[in-house]
Write a protein that holds these residues in place. Sequence first.
Motif, PDB file in Angstrom:
ATOM      1  N   SER A  56       0.834  -1.198   0.000  1.00 49.48           N
ATOM      2  CA  SER A  56       0.000   0.000   0.000  1.00 49.48           C
ATOM      3  C   SER A  56       0.870   1.250   0.000  1.00 49.48           C
ATOM      4  O   SER A  56       0.453   2.315  -0.463  1.00 49.48           O
ATOM      5  N   ASP A 113       0.283  -5.140   1.641  1.00 51.12           N
ATOM      6  CA  ASP A 113      -1.172  -5.192   1.583  1.00 51.12           C
ATOM      7  C   ASP A 113      -1.584  -6.665   1.562  1.00 51.12           C
ATOM      8  O   ASP A 113      -1.339  -7.372   0.580  1.00 51.12           O
ATOM      9  N   LYS A 148      -3.578  -7.942  -1.405  1.00 56.93           N
ATOM     10  CA  LYS A 148      -2.802  -8.098  -2.636  1.00 56.93           C
ATOM     11  C   LYS A 148      -1.941  -9.362  -2.590  1.00 56.93           C
ATOM     12  O   LYS A 148      -1.770 -10.046  -3.610  1.00 56.93           O
TER      13      LYS A 148
END
Length: 205
Positions: A183, A189, A192
């Motif tokens: 991020s 993240d 992700k």
Amino acid sequence: MRVKICGLTRKNDVEATLRAGVDAIGFILAQSPRKVDLDTAKKLACCIPPFVSVVAVVKNPTIGFLDEVIKSKIFDMVQFHGEEDPNIIYDCPLKTIKAIPVKDERDLQAISRYVHVTNFFLFDAKAGPFSGGTGKTFDWRIIKGIDPGKPFILAGGIGPENIEEAIEFVNPHAIDVNSAVESSPGIKDEKKIYGLMEKLKKLEI
């Protein structure tokens, strides 16, 4: 397909990465927005279970610093990102990865300098002063079909959006992921990371 997530700086990111099922975790000890010192790497690595490799990322390390890295007993491998003397890599008692920054075919000439001293190669985008993590890809046509004499890792802007294309086009032995699952620099993240691993699982079915 083996996967390393690199540039970890926080314990909860290490834990999330492990839950996602990665094969290796990288701590950057060279200049980078994701740099950690050895003490921090040791604290972050304490929760990593057996059979998950821990990789130290260095760039032109002094003999003294490399000795500290080895004696710390944190790492299973050392990833060299500079213009190191091949003898330094050869003498390293841990398994080694030699990064080759790629912009055009001329950069592949470095392979012959290191093929007899490293265990693995890593091909990354050549961009700026930092040791990876630029988020940039390079022209994969340069290494398509390549046989560098050692198993190789593909890096440089690999993430959930292009992992399928990367694997199908280049057919590497492993991939190295950093900024594409963040991020912000050094802050991973979790969604992700899971997205990347889910796409990878679908490819392997």
